[in-house]
Every structure is written in structure tokens, then in C-alpha cells.
Design an enzyme around this catalytic site. Structure first.
Site, PDB file in Angstrom:
ATOM      1  N   GLY A 346      41.761  31.150  32.126  1.00 39.24           N
ATOM      2  CA  GLY A 346      42.803  30.263  31.615  1.00 39.24           C
ATOM      3  C   GLY A 346      43.945  31.093  31.055  1.00 39.24           C
ATOM      4  CG  MET A 348      43.694  38.973  29.819  1.00 43.43           C
ATOM      5  SD  MET A 348      41.970  39.075  29.222  1.00 43.43           S
ATOM      6  CE  MET A 348      42.092  40.522  28.162  1.00 43.43           C
ATOM      7  CD  GLU A 349      41.499  38.728  25.074  1.00 40.14           C
ATOM      8  OE1 GLU A 349      41.615  37.853  25.955  1.00 40.14           O
ATOM      9  OE2 GLU A 349      40.411  39.235  24.753  1.00 40.14           O
ATOM     10  CG  ASN A 350      46.706  41.173  29.178  1.00 43.31           C
ATOM     11  OD1 ASN A 350      45.624  41.652  29.467  1.00 43.31           O
ATOM     12  ND2 ASN A 350      47.256  40.164  29.839  1.00 43.31           N
ATOM     13  CD  GLU A 383      43.704  33.896  25.376  1.00 42.17           C
ATOM     14  OE1 GLU A 383      43.287  35.024  25.058  1.00 42.17           O
ATOM     15  OE2 GLU A 383      42.997  33.069  26.006  1.00 42.17           O
ATOM     16  CD  GLU A 405      36.654  35.822  24.758  1.00 40.30           C
ATOM     17  OE1 GLU A 405      37.239  34.859  24.244  1.00 40.30           O
ATOM     18  OE2 GLU A 405      37.258  36.717  25.383  1.00 40.30           O
TER      19      GLU A 405
HETATM   20  N1  BES Z   1      39.458  37.100  27.206  1.00 40.37           N
HETATM   21  C1  BES Z   1      39.467  35.807  27.773  1.00 40.37           C
HETATM   22  C2  BES Z   1      39.864  35.778  29.228  1.00 40.37           C
HETATM   23  C3  BES Z   1      38.803  36.263  30.187  1.00 40.37           C
HETATM   24  C4  BES Z   1      37.749  35.442  30.513  1.00 40.37           C
HETATM   25  C5  BES Z   1      38.868  37.499  30.763  1.00 40.37           C
HETATM   26  C6  BES Z   1      36.772  35.886  31.375  1.00 40.37           C
HETATM   27  C7  BES Z   1      37.892  37.946  31.624  1.00 40.37           C
HETATM   28  C8  BES Z   1      36.835  37.130  31.939  1.00 40.37           C
HETATM   29  C9  BES Z   1      40.411  34.890  27.022  1.00 40.37           C
HETATM   30  O1  BES Z   1      40.599  35.201  25.683  1.00 40.37           O
HETATM   31  C10 BES Z   1      39.778  33.534  27.027  1.00 40.37           C
HETATM   32  O2  BES Z   1      38.784  33.359  26.405  1.00 40.37           O
HETATM   33  N2  BES Z   1      40.358  32.607  27.752  1.00 40.37           N
HETATM   34  C11 BES Z   1      39.827  31.282  27.893  1.00 40.37           C
HETATM   35  C12 BES Z   1      40.629  30.299  27.130  1.00 40.37           C
HETATM   36  C13 BES Z   1      40.045  29.848  25.851  1.00 40.37           C
HETATM   37  C14 BES Z   1      40.911  28.797  25.211  1.00 40.37           C
HETATM   38  C15 BES Z   1      38.615  29.399  25.923  1.00 40.37           C
HETATM   39  C16 BES Z   1      39.891  30.915  29.341  1.00 40.37           C
HETATM   40  O3  BES Z   1      40.396  31.716  30.128  1.00 40.37           O
HETATM   41  O4  BES Z   1      39.448  29.845  29.691  1.00 40.37           O
HETATM   42 ZN    ZN Z   2      39.089  34.679  24.401  1.00 37.75          ZN
END
Ligand code: BES
Ligand code: ZN
Length: 961
Positions: A346, A348-350, A383, A405
């Protein structure tokens, strides 16, 4: 509108940076590569699909056979220059990038071996005949490279030296390489879209968890923090972005091409998985808040249409909120956020350059529902929370991912609540996370939040950690912790944790230590240490059901298993006992708190008189279910029937969810659970309704292919009709919107249930709205109602409705509208349309890769599409697995999605066969989901056998005139 993007004067030809022409590079490199391959039998060609050896190789102790880096070297800083080509190479047709990189590292243990991560990169040989050069930085001479080769399996560039590196000396390793800018959504990849009939290409990155090594050779572990000096070479009139601020941009000449070179200021000390590099011709809007430059980037038409404004308006306040929550200033000068047409997760927190799916960042009043809006606010908050929790302080290794997470998934509600205080969004964690993960964590095949560092080695094992347990259980137990400590104590501990480990790494117990300190300083009294209490939630899987006997005052706990016959084979040092904080109340009395820190104890105050009921887990702040003696359940049902407002709204939702799940576990009769839905005829609030719909979803899955279905729909129609009428009244016959956020959600629930259960007025309405759209080409449907109205109209219609929706899908100007249609297209009842739609999911011209798995899951959600989707996935598993890997959550969602309804012996056998047939290909991040699906199918079979008759009869009695 790209105000302020700075391009300095032309500075002529810049020398040897990435200075090889693309075509010759590919040819030259493939020669080098095959030579290296021939020279070294370690190397297997990642370009071909060579089958793994039939016999498992003997475990090796060679350092390059291990997935973890040795501890001998530590990076200090990198200089990385990358040049992505946004047009395909003329001879090969491939999109590529070229790069050169040098890393300065310290030797901390004497060694004659350098291992650095590298995946799918082809290297140019240097004059020394090797894939890299090495020099000493702190004076003296570096040993020479004896051999250099690529170890494909463990993703290393291996350099064997003819002498030892000296402890405490600094060295510099340099490489030149080429990679493919593929459309694989991982590492440095490309995203494509059409603008005014022209195809456009964006180069972008997704490094987490282990794909930075696909962009340049690096020590790709989260604890190997370093400073990064990034330079991007890019086509004229494109914008280059990275984590840091642009330092300078100049026009240069490379291989006879006039291009731009953007140099970025060095980053803070950070982990490789948080890097980002993007080249696009996107536009942006910006504002400056307290010295931080905030920019929102997107495709030009999206920015021109104002679709970035909502995100821009909310980012500043959320950032300020977190600065105060963490008591720590945002450490970077800028915060860029960018919406990408192709993106696996969804968001990514770069650090400093957050990437999003378009649907997660772009808002347009004309198209976006309140749910879309909420998702944008929460995902931004999620993020941004990572900017501190995860980026400033990073967990040492991926086994602690749940804390990263889970934490962000908890505080995203706090951030969004701050941005939209009228929404009461904090309550929704109960539905979205607690209830969601209860369903998974109640299986014998669940797993604890915390994994051992040594158990998480391979990239697939890391990817598998991004699951509902890490996210939603993590969020739920942290919310519980914050609740029993109080927010003041919780944030105090958090703040000192961040302060101690900033720019460094920690393990989860470090957080407990800081919280413990805050507990002691505040004089809070707990039954045990934070560490001991939390261990019971973190180190063992599952959660308890707390049983309260209001006649005796005996309160006890037991591991809650959805299938009472399932056998737990994982032992727990805590014997599946938890230290449980219980907030409870009695009719008309104040709320009280107690701890249950043994299997069972008597709490005198919980004895209730004849007229009183007891209700525990106030606001579901605890991660457990509650059961009562029969008499108390009866009193609660009576309270719901007579004056449901006496029970707090979140607990009304919880009573329903608990009852249905306790019934599935055979702890209470199914009929008792069904009875919790009777009062809904008077309920107007969203949370209880949504909880009931969630619980009844299971009934629908189990019964929508047999005779219970009809009578169940009749009952639901009866229950929902007053709610439907209520919304019709308060919206002037669907002309306006209910004012509250939750009411808007409940309006959607009312319509979708009314239409589904066959309320004719609803179906007529949906069909008429859709027809008006088809006839006039002007969409009259309110954005909140679109998904459900589209779905119902397409289900009721035929090919014409489907084709119309498909053409609207293809021409939608905003992803949020396209997504609603993509979902609704799966609602058709025509098998041939569904089969054709399934085929589309694997054609990237039809459906984007990022959307393939969710589309298949939508189709499987349709009772008619279910078996079609399952056949489709089975037949093409190897293809799907290899093409749609990308390291995200999608595989577990896909497997769970297509097997959700399974409840027959035949389906069970098919599932087992599927597992066996694909053992060699594997299931990647869906491995656990396969076992969970088998367990679920067995439980479903038993459940239907035991419950069908009783349920049928109950519904029949309820709908008798
Ligand atoms: N760090 C994650 C993105 C990610 C997820 C990278 C899986 C690699 C593999 C990001 O912070 C995240 O958690 N994104 C979520 C959104 C959140 C509101 C639950 C997402 O992508 O759904
Ligand atoms: Zn996350």
C-alpha cells in the site's frame, strides 16, 4: 507547477560515471558473466530457470552459503550513481539501469573475505580482472583480490583476498554494474502509465525487505546502517528524487546523450531497506511546515486535478502530532510522498521519500468514498510513524518486524484521529485489527509474534513475516499495553527508547526496558514487570478466552482455539496462560480493573445479583475474548433487546463477535450466537452491524451453496429493512449523505445487505442508478455507495453492464474509481465473464500486476466465481508464483482468498493435492496460508455437519409470519 525544482547551468561532459553505453554494456557484461560462471562452479545462472538439484545439498559451513553477513565488516558510507533508462534498449528490448558504487567500510574482525549483497546485477570487470576494486582508505595497501564471483542462492558478490584486511582499518570497494529495470515491483523497477495517449515510464524502488541488493551491491541488513551519497542520472525534463534533498542538478553529456545529473545531499545514517530512487516527469505541490518541506508528487493530471491536496493538508499536522507524541523533532529537512501507478504494497516508509499506491494517497471528492479518505489519512499516519519508529530507531533484525509494523499499525489510528477528530477512527482498530486477527490467531497453526533471530534467514522467511499477526496482533497488544500503562507512561518509555537508540538499532526487549523505567518513575503498580507481562503475549501464539462465572465470581482463562478438536503441537513456556488486564463493569456501576495472572481466581466483586449483568473487556482494550455463565449471557441479551444503549457501542460489537466465535469453538451454542443479532432490528450504529456482518460472513460462506441460504437471507432482510428505511429517511431519499463518518459506513452496510438479502427496493435503486449512468454517461452515484451499487447492478445485469463497467475501468482518471470497478466486475453471475476476467488478471495490459492477486480473490469471493478461481490458481500456480512474487503479502491473501469457502471432503483433498503438487515450486509468503487453509477446511467440514440443521431451524423459526 513543478515550482522550485532547481537545474543549474550545463557543466559539459562528466567523466567516467556510469559511462558505458547501454547496449555494449549488456553484451560485454554477459560475456564477463558467463566467463565468471565457467570459472566458478558456485555460480548458477539466475537468468535461466535451471531446476534445483534433486538431492538436497549437504549443509555447508562456507560463509557465502549462509544467508547472514559475517560480522567482520561494517559499512560507513556509500557513493552510488545510478542511471535508469526510461526507454527500452534497441537491441535487447529490455529496460535497464547502469550504476557505479563505492562503499567505505571498516574492518572490525580480521578477514580475507568480503561478502556484500548483490542480486540480479551484472558486473563490468576492472583492469585487475575482477568484479570490483579494493583500496585502503586509512593509508597502507589493501590486499589484492584473488577471486571474485557471484553467489546466486544467497545473493552475494564474493571477493576472496590474497591477504587479510586489518582490524580497524577503512577500505573502499568499487563496482560498476548493470541491472534490468523490470516491471517486477521490487528493487529498482519500472512503472508504466498512459498520459494523453503516450506511454510514460517511471523508474522507482521498493527495497524492503531485501531488494536494495537488486539496485546496487550493499550490506543489505537493517543493522548495517550507513550514510548514502546518491547521484541519479536522468533524461532531460524528468525529476529525480531520493531520500535526501537535492544538492545540485546539472546538464551533462553521457555517451553522446544530453542528460541531467542530480546529486543529493548525504542521508542520515540509515538502513539500506529505507532507500529510494525515483525518476519521473511527475508534478508536485508543496508547503513548508516548521522548516520541513512537504511535497506530494503524482502524475501531472492527478496533481492538476487537485488530487494531492488532501494528503498535503493532512501530512503537516500528522507530522507535528508525531513530533509531540515521540517528543522528537522530525530529523530530515524534507518529507516527500509520491503516488505510483504500479506499487506492490500500500505504501512504503522510505526515509524522506515515502512511496504509495495511487489509491492510498490521491483523493478526489468527486470519486473518493469516505473509506478511501480514511485509508489515506491512516496510511499517511502509519508511514509517518515509521519515520521515528523503524527509521530513526531500527530493529536489529527482521525477526522483530512485528514490533515495527505492529507499532505503526497501532499509532496510525492516533495520527489519523488527530487529523480527523470527528471520525472516532480509534474505535475502528477493534474491527479492522483485533477482530481480523482473532480469526487467524485462534488457529492451532498460528505462530507467536516474536520469532528467533536464527529462524529468520532467507528472503522468503522475511517476507512471510509481513502478515496479519505482525500487523494486527502487534497493533492490538501494543494498544493493550498503552492502555494498561496509560498513554502518559507508554509515551514516556517510548520517548526515552527513541532517544537512546536514535540512528541505531534495538531489539524489542529494549523497548520493554524503557517502559519499565517509565513505570517505576511514575509509580504505576503492575502485577509483574512489563517484560514478564508482555512475554505472555509475545512469545506464545494465540490468546485466551476469559470465562466469568457471575454466580461464583470465578474468573478463569484458557487458550482459545476456533476448532476445539485441533491439537496444538507448539509447546509454550507459559503453558498458554497469559497475564490479562481486565476492565469490567456491572449494570449501573463504575468500571473496574483487575489482573488475571493465574489460570483461575475468584473475584468477589464479579458476583452479580439477580438483576445485574457483568460485562468485561471494556472497549475491547484487551486482546482476549470473554465468555460468561449462561444466566449472564441471558441478561446481556435482554439488555440488548430492551435498552441496547446501556452497553457501550464497541462492546455491543464485541458481544456479537465473541458469541459467534465462542459458538464456532463449541463453547456456547450456535443459537445463542445467532440470538445476539436479533436486537439489530433496533441498532443504528455502525460497529455492531459491521461486526455482525463479519460474523455472518462465515455463515454465508458455509451456506451459500445449500438450502440454509434462502431462509438466512430472508432473516437478514427482515433485520436490515428498518436500517435501510432509516438511512433513506435521514438522506432525503438517498439525496444527501449522513453526517457522521461511521453513519456513512453504516449506510453502505445497509444498502449492501439490503440488496444482497433481496430487498427489492434496494435492487431496483441500484439498477436504476447504474442504468442512468449507462444511458447518460454521467455518473449519478454517490462515491461512498459506488462499490456496492456497481456490484449489485453488475450482478443483476449481463454482458452489457459488464462491458460498460470494463470500459469505465480502463478509462478511469483516478485509480480509486478504477478500483471500485475492478472489484464490482467480479460480481457478475455469468461464468464466462468470470473466466475471461480471470484470464485478464494475468495479462498486464488488462490488469496491473499489483492488482492481480486481489482481483482473483474478488472473483473467488463470488459464489459462482469461487470454483473457477480455484481451478485457475491451481492450473497456473507456477506461473503466478514466478511472475507475481514481489515479496509482498499477496500470496497468503491469494491462498486464503480462494480457499475460504472450502468445507467439503472433496475440497480438502484438492487442497492437500495442491500442496503436494507444488511442493517443489513452493508457496513463498503463502506457505503458512496453505496449512492454515487445510486446518480451516477441516474445521468448516465439522462445523457444517454439526450445525446445519440447528441453524436452518433457527432461521426458519425467526422468519415465520
Ligand atoms: N513497510 C510496509 C510496506 C511493506 C510491506 C514493504 C510488505 C515490504 C513488504 C509499510 O509500512 C506498510 O506497512 N504498509 C501497509 C500500509 C499500512 C497502513 C498497513 C501496506 O502496504 O499495506
Ligand atoms: Zn508499516
Amino acid at each position: 507547477m513543478a515550482k522550485g525544482f532547481f537545474i543549474s547551468k550545463t557543466v559539459g561532459i562528466v567523466g567516467a560515471i556510469v559511462g558505458v553505453a547501454a547496449v555494449s554494456t549488456i553484451i560485454a557484461l554477459s560475456v564477463v558473466y558467463s566467463q565468471e560462471k565457467a570459472n566458478n562452479n558456485q555460480l548458477t545462472d539466475e537468468g535461466t530457470t535451471s531446476k534445483p538439484p534433486v538431492t538436497t545439498p549437504a549443509p555447508s559451513n562456507l560463509p557465502w552459503d549462509k544467508y547472514r553477513l559475517p560480522k567482520s565488516l561494517e559499512p560507513d558510507h556509500y557513493n552510488v550513481t545510478l542511471w535508469p533508462r526510461l526507454t527500452p534498449d534497441k537491441t535487447t528490448g529490455l529496460y535497464i539501469f547502469t550504476g557505479d558504487s563505492s562503499v567505505e567500510f571498516r574492518c572490525v574482525e580480521e578477514t580475507d573475505l568480503i561478502l556484500i549483497h548483490s542480486n540480479k546485477l551484472n558486473y563490468t570487470k576492472f583492469e585487475n580482472g575482477h568484479l570490483a576494486t579494493l583500496k585502503s582508505v586509512s593509508g597502507g595497501k589493501a590486499p589484492s583480490i584473488k577471486s571474485s564471483w557471484l553467489k546466486v542462492e544467497t545473493q552475494y558478490l564474493v571477493l576472496q583476498l590474497d591477504g587479510k584486511l586489518t582490524k580497524n582499518q577503512m577500505y573502499q570497494l568499487s563496482t560498476k554494474f548493470t541491472g534490468e529495470l523490470a516491471d517486477d515491483l521490487g528493487g529498482f523497477y519500472r512503472s508504466e502509465y498512459m498520459e494523453n495517449g503516450v506511454k510514460k515510464v517511471v523508474a522507482t524502488t521498493q527495497m524492503q525487505p531485501t531488494d536494495a541488493r537488486k539496485a546496487f551491491p550493499c550490506f543489505d541488513e537493517p543493522a548495517m546502517k550507513a550514510v548514502f551519497h546518491i547521484t541519479l542520472i536522468h533524461q532531460n525534463r524528468t525529476v529525480a528524487l531520493s531520500n535526501g534533498e537535492e544538492k545540485e542538478s546539472s546538464n551533462i553529456n553521457m555517451d553522446g546523450q544530453a542528460v541531467q545529473m542530480t546529486v543529493f545531499k548525504p542521508t542520515e545514517k540509515m538502513s539500506t531497506y529505507l532507500l529510494a530512487f525515483i525518476v519521473s516527469d511527475f508534478e508536485f505541490i508543496s508547503e513548508n511546515i516548521g522548516g520541513v518541506l512537504i511535497r506530494i508528487f503524482a502524475r501531472k493530471p492527478a496533481i492538476d486535478a487537485g488530487q494531492g491536496e488532501y494528503a498535503l493538508n493532512k501530512t503537516g499536522p500528522i507530522l507535528k502530532y508525531f513530533e509531540s507524541y515521540f517528543s522528537s523533532k522530525y530529523p530530515l529537512p524534507k518529507s516527500d510522498q509520491i503516488a505510483l501507478p504500479d506499487f506492490n504494497a500500500g505504501a512504503m516508509e522510505n526515509w524522506g521519500l515515502i512511496t504509495y499506491r495511487e489509491t492510498a494517497l490521491l483523493y478526489d471528492e468527486e470519486y473518493s468514498s469516505n473509506s478511501n479518505k480514511e485509508r489515506i489519512a491512516t496510511i499517511i499516519a502509519h508511514e509517518l510513524a515509521h519515520m521515528w519508529f523503524g527509521n530513526l530507531v531500527t530493529l536489529r533484525w527482521w525477526n522483530d518486524l512485528w514490533l515495527n509494523e505492529g507499532f505503526a499499525s497501532y499509532v496510525e489510528y492516533l495520527g489519523a484521529d488527530n487529523a480527523e477528530p470527528d471520525w472516532n477512527v480509534k474505535d475502528l482498530i477493534v474491527l479492522n485489527d483485533v477482530h481480523r486477527v482473532f480469526a487467524i490467531d485462534a488457529l492451532a497453526s498460528s505462530h507467536p509474534l516474536s520469532s528467533k533471530e536464527e529462524d529468520i534467514q532467507k528472503p522468503e522467511q522475511i517476507s512471510e513475516l509481513f502478515d496479519a499477526i505482525s500487523y494486527s496482533k502487534g497493533a492490538s497488544v501494543l494498544r493493550m499495553l498503552s492502555d494498561f500503562l496509560t498513554e502518559t507512561v507508554f509515551t514516556k518509555g517510548l520517548q526515552s527508547y527513541l532517544d537512546e537508540f536514535k540512528f541505531g538499532n534495538a531489539v524489542y526487549t529494549d523497548l520493554w526496558k524503557h517502559l519499565e523505567k517509565a513505570v517505576i518513575e511514575s509509580g504505576t503498580s503492575l502485577p509483574s514487570t512489563v517484560h514478564e507481562i508482555m512475554n505472555t503475549w509475545v512469545l506464545q501464539m494465540g490468546f485466551p478466552v476469559v470465562t466469568i462465572n457471575t454466580a461464583t465470581g470465578v474468573v478463569s482463562q484458557k487458550h482459545f482455539l476456533l476448532d476445539s478438536d485441533s491439537v496444538v503441537t507448539t509447546p509454550s513456556i507459559y503453558n498458554y496462560e497469559w497475564i490479562v488486564p481486565i476492565k469490567w463493569m456491572k449494570t449501573g456501576e463504575d468500571q473496574e480493573s483487575v489482573w488475571l495472572n493465574e489460570k483461575s481466581k475468584t473475584i468477589e466483586a464479579m458476583k452479580a445479583s439477580e438483576a445485574q449483568w457483568v460485562l468485561a473487556n471494556h472497549n475491547v482494550s484487551g486482546y482476549y475474548r470473554v465468555n460468561y455463565d449462561e444466566a449472564n449471557w441471558e441478561k446481556l441479551l435482554t439488555a440488548l433487546a430492551n435498552d441496547h444503549q446501556l452497553i457501550p457501542v464497541i462492546n455491543r460489537a464485541q458481544l456479537i463477535d465473541d458469541a459467534f466465535n465462542l459458538a464456532r469453538a463449541k463453547i456456547i451454542p450456535t443459537v445463542l450466537a445467532l440470538r445476539t443479532t436479533k436486537y439489530l432490528i433496533q441498532e443504528r450504529e455502525y460497529m455492531p452491524w459491521d461486526s455482525a456482518l463479519g460474523s455472518l460472513d462465515f455463515f454465508e460462506l458455509m451456506f451459500d451453496r445449500n438450502e440454509v441460504y434462502g431462509v438466512m437471507q430472508e432473516y437478514l432482510k427482515k433485520q436490515v429493512t428498518p436500517l435501510f428505511e432509516h438511512f433513506k429517511n435521514i438522506t432525503d431519499n438517498w439525496e444527501t449523505l449522513p453526517t457522521g463518518h461511521m453513519d456513512q459506513y453504516n449506510q453502505v452496510n445497509a444498502i449492501s445487505l439490503a440488496c444482497k438479502s433481496g430487498l427489492e427496493e434496494c435492487q431496483t435503486l441500484a439498477k436504476a442508478w447504474f442504468k442512468k449512468w449507462m444511458d447518460t454517461k454521467i455518473n449519478p452515484i454517490e462515491p461512498n455507495l459506488r462499490s456496492t451499487v456497481y456490484c449489485n447492478a453488475i450482478a443483476a445485469g449481463g454482458a452489457a453492464e459488464w462491458e460498460f463497467a470494463w470500459s469505465q475501468f480502463k478509462s478511469a482518471s483516478i485509480a480509486i474509481e478504477a478500483d471500485k470497478l475492478r472489484y464490482a466486475l467480479a460480481c457478475t453471475r455469468q461464468p464466462w465473464l468470470l473466466n475471461r476476467y480471470l484470464e485478464y488478471t494475468l495479462d498486464t495490459n488488462m490488469i496491473r500486476k499489483q492488482d492481480a492477486t486481489s482481483t482473483i480473490v474478488y472473483i473467488a469471493g463470488n459464489v459462482i466465481g469461487q470454483s473457477l478461481a480455484w481451478d485457475f490458481v491451481r492450473a497456473r500456480w507456477t506461473y503466478i508464483f514466478t511472475q507475481y512474487g514481489g515479496g509482498s503479502f499477496s500470496f497468503s491473501n491469494l491462498i486464503n482468498g480462494v480457499t475460504n469457502r472450502f468445507s467439503t471432503e472433496y475440497e480438502l483433498q484438492q487442497l492437500k493435492q495442491f500442496k503436494e503438487d507444488n511442493a517443489e515450486t513452493g508457496f513463498g509468503s503463502g506457505t503458512l496460508a496453505v496449512d492454515q487453509s487445510i486446518e480451516r477446511t477441516i474445521a468448516n467440514m465439522k462445523w457444517i455437519a454439526e450445525n446445519k440443521q440447528g441453524v436452518l431451524k433457527w432461521f426458519q423459526d425467526e422468519v415465520k409470519p
